[in-house]
Design a protein around this motif. Sequence first.
Motif, PDB file in Angstrom:
ATOM      1  N   ALA A   1       0.834  -1.249  -0.060  1.00 12.13           N
ATOM      2  CA  ALA A   1      -0.222  -0.016  -0.044  1.00 12.13           C
ATOM      3  C   ALA A   1       0.909   1.036   0.086  1.00 12.13           C
ATOM      4  CB  ALA A   1      -0.696   0.047   1.158  1.00 12.13           C
ATOM      5  N   ARG A   2       0.567   2.171  -0.717  1.00  9.84           N
ATOM      6  CA  ARG A   2       1.231   3.629  -0.857  1.00  9.84           C
ATOM      7  C   ARG A   2       0.410   4.808  -0.067  1.00  9.84           C
ATOM      8  NH1 ARG A   2       2.249   0.331  -5.323  1.00  9.84           N
ATOM      9  NH2 ARG A   2       4.400   0.017  -5.801  1.00  9.84           N
ATOM     10  N   THR A   3       1.018   5.473   0.477  1.00  6.03           N
ATOM     11  CA  THR A   3       0.008   6.608   1.190  1.00  6.03           C
ATOM     12  C   THR A   3       0.993   7.816   0.952  1.00  6.03           C
ATOM     13  OG1 THR A   3       0.869   6.050   3.524  1.00  6.03           O
ATOM     14  CG2 THR A   3      -1.057   5.292   2.685  1.00  6.03           C
ATOM     15  N   LEU A   4       0.444   8.982   0.430  1.00  5.33           N
ATOM     16  CA  LEU A   4       1.450  10.248   0.259  1.00  5.33           C
ATOM     17  C   LEU A   4       2.624   9.717  -0.605  1.00  5.33           C
ATOM     18  CD1 LEU A   4      -0.280  10.856   2.899  1.00  5.33           C
ATOM     19  CD2 LEU A   4       1.304  12.585   3.103  1.00  5.33           C
ATOM     20  N   THR A   5       2.243   8.856  -1.491  1.00  6.60           N
ATOM     21  CA  THR A   5       3.385   8.294  -2.506  1.00  6.60           C
ATOM     22  C   THR A   5       4.397   7.342  -2.229  1.00  6.60           C
ATOM     23  OG1 THR A   5       4.986   9.860  -2.086  1.00  6.60           O
ATOM     24  CG2 THR A   5       3.267  10.609  -3.810  1.00  6.60           C
ATOM     25  N   GLN A   6       4.272   7.087  -0.598  1.00  6.09           N
ATOM     26  CA  GLN A   6       5.255   6.198  -0.162  1.00  6.09           C
ATOM     27  C   GLN A   6       4.811   4.941   0.342  1.00  6.09           C
ATOM     28  OE1 GLN A   6       8.818   7.819  -0.223  1.00  6.09           O
ATOM     29  NE2 GLN A   6       7.570   8.978  -1.439  1.00  6.09           N
ATOM     30  N   HIS A   7       5.789   3.984   0.416  1.00 10.51           N
ATOM     31  CA  HIS A   7       5.322   2.479   0.949  1.00 10.51           C
ATOM     32  C   HIS A   7       4.817   2.674   2.185  1.00 10.51           C
ATOM     33  CE1 HIS A   7       8.002   0.300  -2.078  1.00 10.51           C
ATOM     34  NE2 HIS A   7       7.182   0.806  -2.715  1.00 10.51           N
ATOM     35  N   ALA A   8       3.620   1.959   2.647  1.00  8.60           N
ATOM     36  CA  ALA A   8       3.148   2.178   3.983  1.00  8.60           C
ATOM     37  C   ALA A   8       3.027   0.892   4.743  1.00  8.60           C
ATOM     38  CB  ALA A   8       1.730   2.883   3.836  1.00  8.60           C
ATOM     39  N   VAL A   9       2.055  -0.008   4.410  1.00  7.56           N
ATOM     40  CA  VAL A   9       1.665  -1.563   4.951  1.00  7.56           C
ATOM     41  C   VAL A   9       1.538  -2.394   3.928  1.00  7.56           C
ATOM     42  CG1 VAL A   9       1.164  -0.428   7.310  1.00  7.56           C
ATOM     43  CG2 VAL A   9      -0.679  -0.906   5.276  1.00  7.56           C
ATOM     44  N   PRO A  10       1.348  -3.553   4.302  1.00 11.16           N
ATOM     45  CA  PRO A  10       1.158  -4.451   3.027  1.00 11.16           C
ATOM     46  C   PRO A  10      -0.525  -4.402   2.552  1.00 11.16           C
ATOM     47  CG  PRO A  10       2.211  -5.461   4.719  1.00 11.16           C
ATOM     48  CD  PRO A  10       1.828  -4.361   5.259  1.00 11.16           C
ATOM     49  N   THR A  11      -1.036  -4.799   1.482  1.00 10.82           N
ATOM     50  CA  THR A  11      -2.535  -4.817   1.148  1.00 10.82           C
ATOM     51  C   THR A  11      -2.672  -5.780   0.143  1.00 10.82           C
ATOM     52  OG1 THR A  11      -4.124  -3.386   0.513  1.00 10.82           O
ATOM     53  CG2 THR A  11      -2.272  -3.039  -0.371  1.00 10.82           C
ATOM     54  N   THR A  12      -3.537  -5.767  -0.486  1.00 10.39           N
ATOM     55  CA  THR A  12      -3.757  -6.708  -1.550  1.00 10.39           C
ATOM     56  C   THR A  12      -4.193  -5.975  -2.891  1.00 10.39           C
ATOM     57  OG1 THR A  12      -6.174  -7.264  -1.295  1.00 10.39           O
ATOM     58  CG2 THR A  12      -4.452  -8.344  -0.015  1.00 10.39           C
ATOM     59  N   PHE A  13      -4.021  -6.531  -4.053  1.00 13.79           N
ATOM     60  CA  PHE A  13      -4.703  -5.650  -5.152  1.00 13.79           C
ATOM     61  C   PHE A  13      -5.996  -5.870  -4.950  1.00 13.79           C
ATOM     62  CE2 PHE A  13      -5.110  -5.944  -9.962  1.00 13.79           C
ATOM     63  CZ  PHE A  13      -5.258  -4.426  -9.996  1.00 13.79           C
ATOM     64  N   GLY A  14      -6.816  -6.918  -4.639  1.00  9.07           N
ATOM     65  CA  GLY A  14      -8.062  -6.825  -4.651  1.00  9.07           C
ATOM     66  C   GLY A  14      -8.883  -5.914  -3.645  1.00  9.07           C
ATOM     67  N   PHE A  15      -8.175  -5.530  -2.862  1.00 10.66           N
ATOM     68  CA  PHE A  15      -8.309  -4.411  -1.905  1.00 10.66           C
ATOM     69  C   PHE A  15      -8.452  -3.026  -2.547  1.00 10.66           C
ATOM     70  CE2 PHE A  15      -8.096  -0.891   1.340  1.00 10.66           C
ATOM     71  CZ  PHE A  15      -9.089  -1.311   2.244  1.00 10.66           C
ATOM     72  N   ARG A  16      -7.509  -2.674  -3.342  1.00 19.62           N
ATOM     73  CA  ARG A  16      -7.088  -1.477  -4.072  1.00 19.62           C
ATOM     74  C   ARG A  16      -8.490  -1.655  -5.308  1.00 19.62           C
ATOM     75  NH1 ARG A  16      -3.134   1.886  -5.935  1.00 19.62           N
ATOM     76  NH2 ARG A  16      -2.236   1.294  -3.818  1.00 19.62           N
ATOM     77  N   ILE A  17      -8.533  -2.756  -5.787  1.00 18.64           N
ATOM     78  CA  ILE A  17      -9.667  -2.698  -6.871  1.00 18.64           C
ATOM     79  C   ILE A  17     -11.357  -2.449  -6.222  1.00 18.64           C
ATOM     80  CG2 ILE A  17     -11.083  -4.125  -8.550  1.00 18.64           C
ATOM     81  CD1 ILE A  17      -8.366  -5.722  -8.928  1.00 18.64           C
ATOM     82  N   ALA A  18     -11.332  -2.957  -5.028  1.00 19.01           N
ATOM     83  CA  ALA A  18     -12.504  -2.570  -4.274  1.00 19.01           C
ATOM     84  C   ALA A  18     -12.628  -1.072  -4.038  1.00 19.01           C
ATOM     85  CB  ALA A  18     -12.502  -3.360  -3.000  1.00 19.01           C
ATOM     86  N   ALA A  19     -11.486  -0.432  -3.907  1.00 11.74           N
ATOM     87  CA  ALA A  19     -11.787   0.970  -3.712  1.00 11.74           C
ATOM     88  C   ALA A  19     -12.284   1.654  -4.949  1.00 11.74           C
ATOM     89  CB  ALA A  19     -10.459   1.774  -3.299  1.00 11.74           C
ATOM     90  N   TRP A  20     -11.745   1.219  -6.286  1.00 10.40           N
ATOM     91  CA  TRP A  20     -12.157   1.493  -7.354  1.00 10.40           C
ATOM     92  C   TRP A  20     -13.633   1.497  -7.651  1.00 10.40           C
ATOM     93  CZ3 TRP A  20      -8.076  -1.260 -11.226  1.00 10.40           C
ATOM     94  CH2 TRP A  20      -6.831  -0.715 -10.834  1.00 10.40           C
ATOM     95  N   LEU A  21     -13.927  -0.030  -7.564  1.00  8.00           N
ATOM     96  CA  LEU A  21     -15.050  -0.124  -7.674  1.00  8.00           C
ATOM     97  C   LEU A  21     -16.518   0.586  -6.737  1.00  8.00           C
ATOM     98  CD1 LEU A  21     -17.152  -2.234  -8.895  1.00  8.00           C
ATOM     99  CD2 LEU A  21     -16.645  -4.058  -7.070  1.00  8.00           C
ATOM    100  N   THR A  22     -16.087   0.736  -5.446  1.00 11.48           N
ATOM    101  CA  THR A  22     -16.818   1.489  -4.696  1.00 11.48           C
ATOM    102  C   THR A  22     -17.139   2.941  -5.267  1.00 11.48           C
ATOM    103  OG1 THR A  22     -16.102   0.472  -2.738  1.00 11.48           O
ATOM    104  CG2 THR A  22     -17.135   2.620  -2.560  1.00 11.48           C
ATOM    105  N   ALA A  23     -16.182   3.559  -5.760  1.00  8.73           N
ATOM    106  CA  ALA A  23     -16.363   4.743  -6.247  1.00  8.73           C
ATOM    107  C   ALA A  23     -17.332   4.649  -7.653  1.00  8.73           C
ATOM    108  CB  ALA A  23     -15.176   5.523  -6.887  1.00  8.73           C
TER     109      ALA A  23
END
Length: 360
Positions: A121-143
């Motif tokens: 996961a990236r926050t403010l352009t920098q590496h943050a914590v682990p995530t999954t690509f599915g979670f990233r897609i879920a953000a797209w899908l929610t919008a």
Amino acid sequence: MTDLFWPGDERAGSHFSAEDFVGAMLAVEEDWLGRGFSTPVDAEQLALDAEAGGNPVIPLLRILREQHPEAHRGLTSQDVVDSALMRMADSAVATLRRDLRVVTDRLAALASEHRGTPMVARTLTQHAVPTTFGFRIAAWLTAVLDADDDLARLAFPQQLGGAAGTRAAIVELGRESPADVPRWHTTRAPVTRIGDALVGCTDACARIANDVLTLSRPEIGELAEGSGGGSSTMPNKANPVLSVLVRRAALTTPQLAATLHLAAAQQVDDRADGGWHAEWATLRDLVRRTLVAASQTAELVTDLRVDTDRMAATLAAAGDAVLAEQRSITDDPAPTYLGDATAYVDQVVARARRTPEEPS
């Protein structure tokens, strides 16, 4: 319809073209008269003749009354234009929602497929914590789902107020006064709500495009468009052209919606002097740009290429940088630190897979 200044404009088809506008105005006049017109109308000539009276209904009536002298009686020009705009917007939104359905179906499938695909996961352009690509897609899908919900709530009322909204001529002619039809000559919420909903769509599409643009950079390489565009000077390049064009739309549509709000704020008396006129081309551009962006987004997500190995390698290379929060929270050495990310993915996917009639 094509536009050299807006590559891809043909994806919007005939929506809000001059011919579509003429057809919608004719349909309004025919419904009011109770019969059809056989007189041909040249959209280009109508446009040339519209300046003298400030709107296209006046020259249109000169043509229609040659066949039916009683045409338009009881209406005013704004009744016809506003009602025609609503008819065109209704049709365009139906097309738009079909494209968004393609986007949501594809994103739901991708989110399910990659619900456990690790990435950083990236926050403010920098590496943050682990995530999954599915979670990233879920953000797209929610919008996208939120944008579609806003479209579903839109109304497209006809305008039927007469010269100043009092329907005086309609009553005097003995026509039934449609009390349930609002009079919105100078209260423009039907227009601004459409504008806001359309901008919500380009916001959602750009949410996807921005991530594709970032993650397809060669130094990241986690995503790629199915077939990138070329370069005029560098034949080796495969530019993420669809993402670029979707982002282009999102950079311009908010200002168009702002113009609709400004026109609404400048309403005066019982019919406005310019605020109403400012809406027509503004709404046309906003509708067509949104339709183009949604179509391009549907193609983008359908052909999206995902490099799961690159995602895993980037996460691994991040090392301790993505473990700092975990170590401050727990002594558990488990290699995953995902909270309820997979549950959230499942929740969003379930929302996307409801039938259109079900509440979301």
